[in-house]
Structures are given as C-alpha cells and as structure tokens.
Design an enzyme around this catalytic site. Structure first.
Site, mmCIF file in Angstrom:
data_model
loop_
_atom_site.group_PDB
_atom_site.id
_atom_site.type_symbol
_atom_site.label_atom_id
_atom_site.label_comp_id
_atom_site.label_asym_id
_atom_site.label_seq_id
_atom_site.Cartn_x
_atom_site.Cartn_y
_atom_site.Cartn_z
ATOM 1 C CE LYS A 170 37.081 -22.940 -5.476
ATOM 2 N NZ LYS A 170 38.089 -22.640 -4.478
ATOM 3 C CE LYS A 238 30.205 -24.802 -2.420
ATOM 4 N NZ LYS A 238 30.339 -23.337 -2.440
HETATM 5 N N1 LIG Z 1 36.472 -21.119 3.144
HETATM 6 C C1 LIG Z 1 37.381 -21.370 2.226
HETATM 7 O O1 LIG Z 1 38.484 -21.878 2.501
HETATM 8 C C2 LIG Z 1 37.086 -21.066 0.797
HETATM 9 C C3 LIG Z 1 35.805 -20.753 0.401
HETATM 10 N N2 LIG Z 1 35.517 -20.486 -0.906
HETATM 11 C C4 LIG Z 1 34.151 -20.185 -1.374
HETATM 12 O O2 LIG Z 1 33.834 -18.871 -0.977
HETATM 13 C C5 LIG Z 1 32.447 -18.720 -0.704
HETATM 14 C C6 LIG Z 1 32.257 -18.172 0.679
HETATM 15 O O3 LIG Z 1 32.836 -19.069 1.598
HETATM 16 P P1 LIG Z 1 33.016 -18.729 3.144
HETATM 17 O O4 LIG Z 1 33.345 -17.300 3.321
HETATM 18 O O5 LIG Z 1 33.912 -19.788 3.659
HETATM 19 O O6 LIG Z 1 31.535 -18.976 3.668
HETATM 20 P P2 LIG Z 1 30.814 -18.363 4.960
HETATM 21 O O7 LIG Z 1 29.654 -19.233 5.228
HETATM 22 O O8 LIG Z 1 31.809 -18.180 6.031
HETATM 23 O O9 LIG Z 1 30.342 -16.924 4.461
HETATM 24 C C7 LIG Z 1 29.190 -16.682 3.721
HETATM 25 C C8 LIG Z 1 28.610 -15.385 4.207
HETATM 26 O O10 LIG Z 1 27.479 -15.033 3.397
HETATM 27 C C9 LIG Z 1 26.465 -14.524 4.230
HETATM 28 N N3 LIG Z 1 25.167 -14.670 3.578
HETATM 29 C C10 LIG Z 1 24.535 -15.835 3.280
HETATM 30 N N4 LIG Z 1 23.363 -15.578 2.672
HETATM 31 C C11 LIG Z 1 23.238 -14.224 2.605
HETATM 32 C C12 LIG Z 1 22.250 -13.364 2.091
HETATM 33 N N5 LIG Z 1 21.133 -13.854 1.525
HETATM 34 N N6 LIG Z 1 22.454 -12.039 2.189
HETATM 35 C C13 LIG Z 1 23.572 -11.554 2.743
HETATM 36 N N7 LIG Z 1 24.547 -12.332 3.260
HETATM 37 C C14 LIG Z 1 24.380 -13.651 3.182
HETATM 38 C C15 LIG Z 1 26.596 -15.330 5.462
HETATM 39 O O11 LIG Z 1 25.950 -14.659 6.547
HETATM 40 P P3 LIG Z 1 25.692 -15.398 7.967
HETATM 41 O O12 LIG Z 1 26.756 -14.825 8.835
HETATM 42 O O13 LIG Z 1 24.322 -14.954 8.324
HETATM 43 O O14 LIG Z 1 25.819 -16.883 7.727
HETATM 44 C C16 LIG Z 1 28.092 -15.461 5.630
HETATM 45 O O15 LIG Z 1 28.631 -14.416 6.384
HETATM 46 C C17 LIG Z 1 31.855 -20.120 -0.897
HETATM 47 O O16 LIG Z 1 31.268 -20.251 -2.166
HETATM 48 C C18 LIG Z 1 33.068 -21.036 -0.765
HETATM 49 O O17 LIG Z 1 32.893 -22.271 -1.466
HETATM 50 C C19 LIG Z 1 36.537 -20.461 -1.852
HETATM 51 C C20 LIG Z 1 37.848 -20.758 -1.497
HETATM 52 C C21 LIG Z 1 38.214 -21.137 -0.161
#
Ligand SMILES: NC(=O)C1=CN([C@@H]2O[C@H](COP(=O)(O)OP(=O)(O)OC[C@H]3O[C@@H](n4cnc5c(N)ncnc54)[C@H](OP(=O)(O)O)[C@@H]3O)[C@@H](O)[C@H]2O)C=CC1
Ligand SMILES: NC(=O)C1=CN([C@@H]2O[C@H](COP(=O)(O)OP(=O)(O)OC[C@H]3O[C@@H](n4cnc5c(N)ncnc54)[C@H](OP(=O)(O)O)[C@@H]3O)[C@@H](O)[C@H]2O)C=CC1
Ligand SMILES: NC(=O)C1=CN([C@@H]2O[C@H](COP(=O)(O)OP(=O)(O)OC[C@H]3O[C@@H](n4cnc5c(N)ncnc54)[C@H](OP(=O)(O)O)[C@@H]3O)[C@@H](O)[C@H]2O)C=CC1
Lengths: 301, 301, 301, 301
Positions: A170, A238
C-alpha cells in the site's frame, strides 16, 4: 461468519454493509453512534464497545484512520487483544505503518489470534461497489480462512508477503500514485505553457508508454482544473509519511518519493489538503507563477 | 505519392519500407550506404544526395538522430530548403527541440514548403509493425495532406497544436516515462528491502491507481533485472536534455522532471547508457548500496 | 553548584570534567561504569543510579544519545522526574526532537523543575576545550540561573526561544551543514571533471560569496579524500531524521533539506556511516561513476 | 599598457575607470554611447567600433552580458579576431560557458592572440572598489603578462587551470551560492514556523559549522525580508543555466545544483527576477503557504 467490524467511516461503512449483503452476521462498532445506526439499517447489529463487538467473533475487521487509533483499539483495556476469543481472525484493513502491522501480528499471535494486514485501494466507490484491491500480508493459511470475507469486499485479493507486507505494498502504491500525479502535473503545465492543445496531447500521451491509470482517471480534473475528491491530499500526505518513515527505518534513499512527499506537504500548507490529490497540479502552477485555478473548496466542506 | 526519405536508421529504415508497401514511390537517402541498399531491396529507390532525393518530391520525411543533423540536412548547401520544390510537404519525424521545429516551419514556409513536426513513440517494434503514435505540430491543412503517409506509419496520428507542438508533446512524453520508471524503480527497491513478494506486489499495484504502461511493459525487466533494450538510456538522456532546455526557455520549474534528468545522467555516467531505460532501477539500487544486478551489456553491443 | 551529570560519553565525559575544573561538585552517572571511573579520576563523584545522582542536585545535566534514552532517564521509575528535588534546573544537552524537549519542559514544570533544552555544536574537540556553541530553549530566567554552568562548557551561549527552540536551532544547523557539504561535494566533482585545479579553485571559492565554514574546515577531507571523523554520517542521518520529523509536524516543505536527507541515507546505505560527513563527496562520486576514493574505514573502527 | 575595453556596463564601467586610474591608456567601446562618455569623463578614450578599439591594443578586455554577445564581439566582421594585432592579450571577464571560453582560446591562439578567461565575483561594489575575486583560466604565462591589469581590478587573482577553467570555477561558485541561500531560506522558514527567535538563531548558526558568507552578508535581507539587489535572481538564473549546461556536456549528475536551478527558475517565474538572490526565501515561503513579504520591487526599477 460472525464478524466484528470496528470503524464504520467512509470506507468501513459500505464495507460492513457488503459483508451483511454477502450473508455474514456483522456486529459493528464505531466511535460516534450514527455510523452504527446506518449499519443496523443495512441489516447489521450494534455493539456499544470494542469488547462487546469482538467477544464472540470468528473474525474481526478494523478500518480506522491511522496508527494511533489502531493501537488504541487493539491494545486498550477495552481492546481487541484483551477480549477477542482464541483463534479468531484479526484483519486490519486501515492504512498504517508496516511496523505497526508487524507488531500487531506478533502480539496477536501470542494471544492466539490469526492476524492479517489487508489495506485497500480503490477509494469510496470501490468500497461501495465491493471492487477494492486488497493487498494482504501475513500467513497464507490465515488468508485462506479470510477469503470468504475479503472476496465480498474486493475483486483483487493478493497475498503479498509476511505480516506488514500488505502495508508495504500500500505504501509503495501511494508513492507511485503521488509521483505519477506530479509527472502528469508537470507535463500539463509544460504543454500549456508551450501552446500545445492539452486535451489532444493527453489523449496521445495516454495511448503510449506515458500512459497511466492516473492519466486515465484524473484527466478530467486536470483539463477542468476541478478537484472535488476523490482521494484527499491530506490523506495522501499521511500515507507518504508512512512511506518515508518505513524507508527511513529500512535505511533507504528514495529521491523521487521524497520529493513527492515535499510537494504534497506544500500543497497542504497552501490550503489544498481538502482537494483531490490531482490538485498537485495547483502546486506546479504556483511554482510557475501561473494563475491558480479556482478550487472546488466550497463544494468540499 | 513521390516521397523523399532522409535518415534510414533503426526507425527510418522500417518506416520507409512501410511507405513502399503502402504503394508510395520512395526515394531514400542516408549518410552511410548500406541502409539505402536495404531500402532498395524493399522496393524503394536510392538517392546519392539530399538534393537528388528531394528535387522532385511531393513529400519529404526526415528521421535523423538530433538537432544538429536536422539543421544540417535542412539548411546545408546540399539541403532541403535549397532544393525542395515549391509546395512540397516537409515532415520532420526526428525528436528535436520545439524551437528547432518552430524555426524550420517558419523558414520552410518562406520558401513555399508546408512543414510539420511529427515525432513518434512506439520504438523499433512500432516502426516495423507500422503502429507508431505520431504527435503532429503545424497547420491542420498540412496534416490533412500528409495523412495518407502517416497512416501507413502509425495507428495514432494526433494533431496537437502549431509548429513545434509535436515536439513539445514528445518531450512531455519522455518526462513522464522517465518519472514513471523512477517511481517503479523506487517502489521495487522499497518492496524488496521490506521482504514483500515483488511479483505479487507489482501485480496488485498494476491493477490499481498506481498502474502504468511502464509497469505493464517493463515489469519483466524489473523482475528479471534484465535490461536488453528497448529504448536506450542514452537516447532518453538526449530527450530529457530537450525537455529541460525547452523548460528553461519557457522559464518553467519542473522539479520531478529535473530530478529524473539527473538520475538518468547518473545512470549513463555509471556506464548504463546502452541498457534499456528500465535500468534506472540499477541507479536506485546503487543509491541504496544494493548489489547491482548483472547486466545484459554483452548482449547489447 | 551541586550538579548531577547523566551520560558521560564522547561529549558528556569531557563536559563533566570541565564543570569539575570550574569548581562545581559533579556527581556523575552513566550506563556503563568505566566512564564514571574516568570522571572520578578527574575529580568528580560517582552515582550508581539516576535517582542517586539527582536526589540532592541543584542542577541536572543530561547528555544522552537520542530521544528514547532521554525519555527513559527522565520518565523511568528510577528517573529524574520521580527523584529530582523541587526547583532544580534540568538541562538536556542531547540532540533530540523539539517535541520531546517541549514535552519534557511541560512535564518537568509540573513537578517544580526548571527545564532547558541546550543542544550543542562544536564536536568532541569543542567539548574537551570548553568552546562549544550552545543554543538554549526555555525561560530566560532559567538560563540566567544556568549560565555559570554553561559558560564553563561553551563560548557561545545563546537564548533562542521557548522550550524546544534550542533543538529547533540545532536541527536547522544540521540541515544547513548537510546542504553545505553537498554543495561543496557537487562543486568538487564538477571542478575535477572539468579539469580545473581543485586546490586553487577551492581557495578562490572560499574567499568569495561561496565561502562557508564547511569549506574552510572540510577542504582537507575533500582534497585528500580522507574521511576520518569528525562528525559521523550516521549521526548526521539521525539528526536529519529529527529535522524531517519536525518539519512534518509543522506541515513544512523543505526540498533541499529533504534531498540532503536522502543523500545522507544513501551514503549510509553504501556503508559510509562511520565516516566523517564530508564523505557525502563519495556519494556524488558514486552518482557520477567516478572511482570512489579509498576510505579510512579501517582507521574508523 | 594600451588597453581596449569592450562592454562598459554595471561591471565594465567602473573596471575600465580603475584601469585609467592605475595609469593605463584605455580605449573603450560599448553598444550604447552614454557608457563611453562616462569613461571619457573618467580619463579614458572613446572608440566607435570594436575594430577601432582593438586595432592597436596590447590587451583587450571584454565584459559583456552573456555567450551571444561575446561570440558576436569576438567573431563578427567588426570583431576582435578579425582586427586585433598579433600577440595581443584577450581577456574575457564576462560570465559565459566554459565551452565558449575554451573555443575562443583555441580560435584566438590560431590568430596569434593570448587568450584568458577571467570571470569575477564581488558584484558592483567589488568592481567600483577594485576588490574583485578573479578566477583565471588559460596559460600561466599569459596570466603573468595580464597581472598588472588584473591587479588593478581585484585583490584575489587566482590561476585555476587551462582555458575555460575560470568559467568552471565561476559556475561552481554560482552553484554553491544558490544552494547556500536555499539552505538559509529553508532554515529561516523552519525556525520561524517553530517559534524560535530568528535573529538569535542566525547569530548562533553563523558561529558554528553552519556558518557561510551568504549567512553573514544576507542575514539582513532575511531578517528584514528586504531584497534590494545585490545580485539579481535573473542573472543567477542565467548562471545556473551555464552550470547545468556544462554539467550536461560533462555527463554529470548534480542533484542539489539542479534543484537549486529549478527553485531559482520558480522565483523568476513568480516575478522575483529583479530582486536580490536572497529572495529565494520568498520561494520557500510560497511553498509553505506563508504570506510572502512585501517586496522592494518599486525601489528596484
Ligand atoms: N477514504 C479513502 O478513499 C481511502 C481510505 N483508506 C484508508 O482507510 C482507513 C479508513 O479511512 P476512512 O474510512 O476514509 O476514514 P474515516 O475517518 O471516514 O473513518 C474512520 C472511522 O473510524 C472511527 N474510529 C476512529 N477511532 C475509533 C475508535 N477508537 N473506536 C472506534 N471507532 C473509531 C471513526 O469514528 P468517528 O465517526 O467518531 O470519527 C470513523 O468512523 C484509513 O487508514 C485510510 O487511509 C484506504 C483507501 C482509500
Ligand atoms: N530508437 C527508438 O526507439 C526511437 C527513436 N526515436 C527518435 O527517432 C530519431 C531517429 O532515431 P533512430 O532511427 O533510432 O536513430 P539512428 O541513429 O538509428 O538513425 C539515424 C539515421 O540518420 C542517418 N543520418 C545521420 N546524419 C545524416 C545526414 N546528415 N544525412 C543523411 N543521413 C544521416 C544515419 O546514418 P548513418 O547510418 O551514417 O549513421 C542513421 O541511419 C531520433 O531523433 C530518436 O530520438 C523516437 C522514438 C523511438
Ligand atoms: N552585475 C554583477 O553583480 C555581476 C556580473 N557579472 C557578470 O559580468 C558580466 C557583465 O555584467 P554587467 O556589467 O552586470 O552587465 P550589463 O548589462 O550592465 O553590461 C553589459 C554591457 O555590455 C554592452 N554590450 C552588450 N552587447 C555589446 C556589443 N555587441 N558590443 C559592445 N557592447 C555591448 C552593454 O551595452 P548597452 O549599454 O547597450 O546595454 C552593456 O553596457 C555578465 O556576464 C555578468 O554575468 C559577474 C559578477 C557580478
């Protein structure tokens, strides 16, 4: 399968829903509540804590923002390592450092878990449509066990090496993508400054050895100078931090990757972090004193 | 059409033969004689001088190494401008600077010639099979007139702007290709140093946003660390010189392009100029103290 | 003053001895014992643990390898924060990240300590002769209290800002030094390849706007291609890691600093980490296929 | 000595006046007339053409903008090679490419001239005060003959190698100066963003291994963000073009020099070409989204 799904954000939400659709019993948990409610509407079940989510799971999937969240959810008092049952699969699909994944695999194994790192590419659309590319690090036997789940999430599921290797691939992906966008941006500024017909030029470039998936998919952003995401520059920033950290730990010199990391940082410092990463073009325009295109920033918020 | 073809080398030889095959009357000239003989065997005719070749031509095509040769063949006492008939098409398909092409177009127009710059990509194989990509700068009407010829040489013939624009697009192509190879090389070194399965990794990378034509076509070179050309690093070095010169004239800063130019120069300084440009990988290996793979240098000579 | 001195290595050993010589009562502690014995010979006293060293100290000085050691010595059960008396000065003279220093200052203040970060430049010779440059971050009043000590260690003691600022200036120092060495190395390779008289050239360059302390002091290394340290490349690599981490935290793009970090990493990857940092010249030579000079590696071990 | 002086601009004007003051008989020529009038007021004599100026000269000095002017003045019908007497010294003090100087030395020698390349550093002030640094390429015996003249123009006159070597050293000088300024600029932005006291920080940096003549002389520009030239960025851009061209001809990779060339180009593209080269700071500020300081552009015109 009985699946615990932690982290129901932009990516995790639709991924969990796809697992429901594929017939799995999905118990979801998320820091904020509304995301859990959406999963319940989609046919999943709600867990009030990590501990509750994982207690009876056969497989646990995490899809969290970055290293600190994965560490907290795995190692916390309420966390996975403390509460998951012996033999459960633990599949971290977040993008984190290879070192975090390798450590989690070792610590999980000590507690009888079968850990995989399985970061994805393909973006929100790929998550919604279940067509992600998934790069899997860890033992092949664990991947065999996890395949029914991963096949519901993506169309390309590839075993790329031992624990951490998924993250390495990745990271390599993010390095290549950033450099490809920069190459396209420099070519575009050069072509425009030279008076060439940019659209025709990109068409012919795409047909030859200069072709790239970036050129195919981001051509519209470049021609229209429109940067609604897509994948945001601050997320890419990041991820390039992960690349450069991993390279440093390995003692590697990666000059083009490092330059791209600086240029992405510069774009973010200029306020473009919320735009699609194709907005690296704006950075090359700024370097060249060109009037920078009006952004889609208002649409982004 | 009655065509004069000057420069019957690796590219020009098979291109002239393709014109014969398409039914044109091709009168060829080359600095050294054997190349002309091969054209005659292929059904063309021999000219002992540039003047003789162009005197009665409806179209003149040049396919020469670089700027000095194009300048000499065009402006010399025995040259095209002095001896071509009014109204003839002059199509320079060599890779030279946009400035040289723009000047030739202006000087040719003064003497009643219809000048196009039409550099190509696709390599020797593309020339032999008649499937080159051709980027054409100059007046659209001149291209209409030249199409019957160009269609015999390539499958993609695109008008990209005024005189010199063909060269600009070719230059942008060479910038992008060099940067894409460097990105692939850095990713490969990073993946290998991390212990990932390189072949599996490249497969999954190629399927996502990191995909590129370079990755598709040069994967074999990277995996096998074999660098029989293909396109030679020292030719790529010449072409990046054109890019950086053109950028300087336009007052542009192109940081990734400029870095790639340095790295290609470094590869050539280390004796890899005769290898395929995918051998940029060897440069990244050298930067990282990795044992550099045995080369195909003996096969190259 | 009653001074606890933790970390009696290449730098800390002679610094502690200088404090003894200036009339202070120095209680020293070090991970390995021989260094403590040397201090005792020089007139200091030995402490078997950090706790013992700091218990009655008016001032505590630390001179440790890097962030992990400073963190351990400060925060450990046997550590400074747990055992130092209210009101004591805590002066960390190690080179660490600004973030570590800022955190230590805040945590120390909570426990009634007066914390300064005071990294140095000037090397082993500067430590022995008591002529270090010392860049101090923290409250000005704390520096006033610490001056009697610092004046025994260095000739230039400058207050450069709030907690962490000393480290920031040290980081900036390491960035500039690396870039200056690279500039000198590229100039030297260019001059030699051009057939200029390198010695005469460096003399005239040193007299004009291109002059630098690096050029003055490292000229001998460059001309003789001898690299007995001096300051080792692998230490410089660590320090550039601090620079790039701090820059990333601040969201800054520093292209020349980042390039230098890559080139230093490359030198270390090629086995030159034990040589003086002027051996960046060997990296530029390698880039250019030049025969790399025989090193002093045997003398270095 | 009877001296012909061609090119009486910012540098050439005061230099010619210094020769008059030293007792030489100076016959001056310049493209535009007012500069010649100033020389006459200073005690020199006027020549209406190059031919007239050089006809009876024992020594000919040229101080012209760049390669094309030197070539024209040397090789033109009215030029030096056609009209200078056998045995005359020809000293080109303009900054041009080493290749131009080497060619001129060879062509001049064929016509019986004793040619030196002798570019200078020290700026307008150095020219006025007669304290330039002069780097001389060519035969040592020719320099002996030229010394009485050069000693009237500068305080450091160093023989640095064969024909062209003076230009090589000047090019190396310009590379180093640009890289040093960029290092200072990145350090300054980093320090400021970190909240350090910039003035104190630069003071302590200047006292250690990070010291440079650039830091000494340009500190004021950096602290005040004032950029009245001094040496203009667009001249520095021209000179870095010479460096990169010479490096390309030699087949050298100079990554830091090449990066600096891009950043200087970017500064000029953003309209800062008329500012002092210390305004590279503005480029680093732009990269980092910092509000760029109000310039002195009005004073510059
Ligand atoms: N977006 C994209 O296009 C892509 C993203 N990724 C990777 O995927 C991963 C997720 O990305 P993405 O979905 O966009 O990020 P988001 O910020 O949309 O989602 C992360 C989720 O995790 C939750 N969360 C954070 N901390 C905790 C915790 N301690 N306990 C429980 N839940 C928690 C958040 O809750 P809350 O609602 O409270 O914030 C949020 O809903 C990242 O590492 C990103 O780099 C990979 C490919 C593409
Ligand atoms: N090779 C490739 O893969 C590609 C090449 N190109 C570009 O195409 C151009 C031609 O390349 P390529 O065919 O490989 O080069 P070659 O060196 O093989 O061919 C050049 C030909 O020009 C002839 N020639 C040189 N000077 C003169 C002259 N004054 N009069 C008549 N003939 C002359 C040479 O003759 P002699 O036999 O005496 O040397 C030679 O046959 C270049 O600009 C290159 O950059 C573009 C895409 C791909
Ligand atoms: N300025 C500086 O700080 C430094 C400059 N240099 C170098 O010194 C050289 C001279 O620079 P500088 O004095 O600043 O430049 P200027 O442009 O001020 O002076 C050049 C002079 O040459 C005259 N000239 C141009 N073409 C001809 C011609 N064909 N025949 C006769 N005279 C001609 C110009 O005349 P006209 O009045 O008609 O334009 C002008 O007076 C350059 O190569 C520069 O890079 C080196 C160190 C420092």
């Amino acid at each position: 399968m009985k699946v615990a799904f932690i982290g129901l954000g932009i990516m995790g939400g639709p991924m969990a829903a796809n697992l429901v659709r594929a017939g799995h019993d999905v118990l979801g948990h998320n820091r904020s509540r509304p995301a859990v409610d959406r999963l319940v509407e989609a046919g999943g079940r709600a867990a009030g804590s990590v501990a509750e989510a994982v207690r009876d799971a056969e497989a646990i999937i995490t899809m969290l923002p970055a290293d600190p969240q994965v560490t907290e959810v795995a190692y916390g008092d309420d966390g996975i390592l403390a509460h998951a049952p012996q033999g459960a699969l633990l599949i971290d699909m977040s993008t984190v450092t290879p070192a975090t994944s390798a450590k989690l695999a070792a610590d999980g194994a000590e507690r009888g878990l079968r850990v995989l790192d399985a970061p994805v590419s393909g973006g929100e659309a790929g998550a919604v449509e279940g067509v992600l590319s998934i790069m899997v690090g860890g033992e092949a036997a664990h991947l065999d066990a996890a395949r029914p789940l991963l096949d519901a999430l993506g169309t390309t599921v590839v075993h790329v090496g031992p624990a951490g290797a998924g993250q390495t691939v990745k990271a390599a992906n993010q390095l290549m993508v950033a450099v490809h966008i920069e190459a396209l941006a420099e070519a575009a500024v050069f072509l425009k400054a030279s008076g060439a017909d940019l659209e025709a030029a990109l068409r012919v470039l795409g047909g030859g050895l200069a072709g790239s998936t970036v050129l195919q998919r981001k051509q519209g952003n470049v021609l229209g100078e429109q940067y609604a995401p897509g994948f945001r520059l601050d997320l890419h920033r990041k991820d390039l931090g992960i690349v450069m950290d991993a390279a440093r730990e390995l003692g590697l010199a990666l000059p083009a990757g490092s330059l791209a990391a600086q240029l992405v940082a510069s774009a973010c410092a200029n306020g473009d972090g919320g735009l699609d990463h194709s907005a690296l073009l704006r950075g090359v325009q700024r370097l060249n004193g060109a009037v920078v295109s009006p952004t889609e920033r208002e649409d982004v918020a």
